[in-house]
Scaffold this motif. Structure first.
Motif, short mmCIF file in Angstrom:
data_model
loop_
_atom_site.label_atom_id
_atom_site.label_comp_id
_atom_site.label_asym_id
_atom_site.label_seq_id
_atom_site.Cartn_x
_atom_site.Cartn_y
_atom_site.Cartn_z
N HIS A 242 42.28 37.49 43.82
CA HIS A 242 42.44 38.94 43.99
C HIS A 242 41.83 39.46 45.29
CE1 HIS A 242 38.28 39.15 42.44
NE2 HIS A 242 38.24 40.38 42.92
N GLU B 230 51.80 41.07 42.28
CA GLU B 230 51.87 42.40 41.67
C GLU B 230 50.52 42.80 41.08
OE1 GLU B 230 54.52 44.53 41.71
OE2 GLU B 230 55.31 43.05 43.12
N ILE B 231 49.81 41.84 40.52
CA ILE B 231 48.49 42.12 39.94
C ILE B 231 47.47 42.40 41.04
CG2 ILE B 231 46.59 41.10 38.62
CD1 ILE B 231 48.74 39.51 37.06
N HIS C 252 44.75 45.70 42.00
CA HIS C 252 43.43 45.43 41.43
C HIS C 252 42.37 46.41 41.92
CE1 HIS C 252 42.16 43.43 45.24
NE2 HIS C 252 40.94 43.69 44.81
N LYS D 269 47.74 42.57 34.39
CA LYS D 269 47.28 43.42 35.49
C LYS D 269 46.02 44.19 35.09
CE LYS D 269 50.24 45.54 38.07
NZ LYS D 269 51.27 46.45 38.62
#
Length: 373
Positions: free
Chosen positions: A257, A284-285, A289, A303
């Motif tokens: 991330h 997408e996550i 974040h 997510k």
């Protein structure tokens, strides 16, 4: 890039697998169709080389839009299948890939990156590299065609490519599919697991950290966030088996991330790094974040798991949600508009925290502390 072909040898005997490898089910098709799909839209021609199971493999190859050539001497030497495919290349071929049909998990994005790098550097051979290991498919200049056709097969294709070591290049890729072939039943079982569990898996995360020079401090933070994310995911899945979340995706997104950390809007930069590797679900996550989009959260997904886990970790250990945001407030209070923005993010995080609390009948902060115990 024009004039590029892909050769997919599928003439093996499949003796160690015990059944025809190329026709084993995989993803929405077969092992062969997955190998062909790696090149879809990126090359001008895809040539499948058949052998023992000529009729069945030819039918599958043509169904997938590939051309077929046959190696009459398939039992003698695997290199003969490569030579058969190379002979079928047109005069206008500028370069070609070779990908054995039993290496079916190479992502199309990896092929695209190889083509882009080849166009920039024009080496004799360009090979993908994963955690220091050379993988498939090599992208080979047409200048090697005469040598491949005259080679007696000793040492296989590798011996030909090794002669061009000084004119070869390697491209680091976060794609375990480049080094995963299907020789044995357990290799096939692993492939089934890999296509079902959207990544990145941990080895691909390590490759991404190396590719983008992620510091040890950030890696440690990502590992800590992954520890909390896995604990939250496990608790959610225990209580809701029907809507089970993907723990591999949760861990992979948590581990990556912050790969864009140190850049402006690092969440967007990190997401783009993942998209280039073909890791779109994780991208997408990662993109959200830092802060979730405005509006109510209707369900807890991977997510939300990664988002909350990141907010329950400071550096390499657990932290209270309020403390995490108030710390940021103190750091950026002097910047115009910062206080309002941070309090807005805190409000959204509180709402999500409460949603988790209701869903898990437990405190997410307590679960985070237990994860480090």
């Amino acid at each position: 890039m024009t004039g590029v072909a892909a050769i997919v040898p599928a003439a093996g005997l499949s003796s160690r697998m015990g059944q025809v490898k190329s026709l084993l089910p995989l993803r929405d098709g077969t092992v062969l169709s997955c190998s062909i799909e790696s090149f879809r839209g990126s090359v001008d021609r895809i040539i499948v080389v058949t052998g023992k199971y000529r009729e069945k493999i030819s039918e599958e190859a043509r169904r997938c839009g590939a051309e077929v050539v046959h190696n009459e001497r398939y039992e003698e030497d695997m290199f003969l299948s490569i030579r058969t495919g190379v002979r079928a290349l047109r005069q206008d071929t500028s370069a070609f890939f070779i990908l054995p049909a039993d290496i079916p998990l190479v992502r199309p994005e990896t092929v695209s990156r190889l083509l882009d790098e080849y166009a920039k550097t024009e080496p004799s051979v360009l090979l993908p590299r994963f955690l220091g290991e050379s993988g498939h498919p090599p992208l080979i200049s047409r200048e090697l065609i005469p040598e491949i056709l005259s080679h007696d097969g000793t040492g296989g294709l590798r011996s030909v490519l090794d002669r061009y070591g000084a004119k070869s290049r390697w491209l680091d890729v976060a794609d375990v599919g480049t080094v995963h072939d299907l020789d044995l039943p357990e290799d096939y079982a692993r492939a089934l697991w890999l296509v079902d569990k959207v990544g990145p898996i941990e080895s691909e995360c390590r490759q991404l950290w190396d590719m983008y020079n992620v510091s040890d401090h950030i890696v440690g933070h990502c590992r800590a966030v992954a520890t909390v994310a896995e604990a939250l995911c496990s608790r959610i899945n225990e209580l809701n088996e029907k809507a089970a979340l993907n723990p591999v995706l949760v861990k992979g997104a948590a581990l990556t991330h912050d790969i864009g950390k140190g850049t402006r809007q690092h969440e967007k930069v990190g997401a783009e790094m993942l998209r280039k590797a073909g890791l779109h679900a994780a991208a997408e996550i990662v993109e959200d974040h830092f802060d979730l989009p405005p509006g109510p959260v209707e369900a807890i997904t991977e997510k939300e798991i990664v988002f909350l886990a990141d907010k329950l970790v400071r550096c390499h250990g657990p932290v209270r949600l309020e403390e995490r945001y108030l710390e940021k407030l103190e750091m950026y209070r002097h910047e115009e508009g910062a206080e309002q923005a941070i309090r807005g993010r805190l409000g959204r995080a509180r709402e999500l925290y409460q949603l988790f609390e209701r869903a898990m009948t437990a405190s997410p902060e307590a679960i985070a502390r237990e994860a480090f115990a």
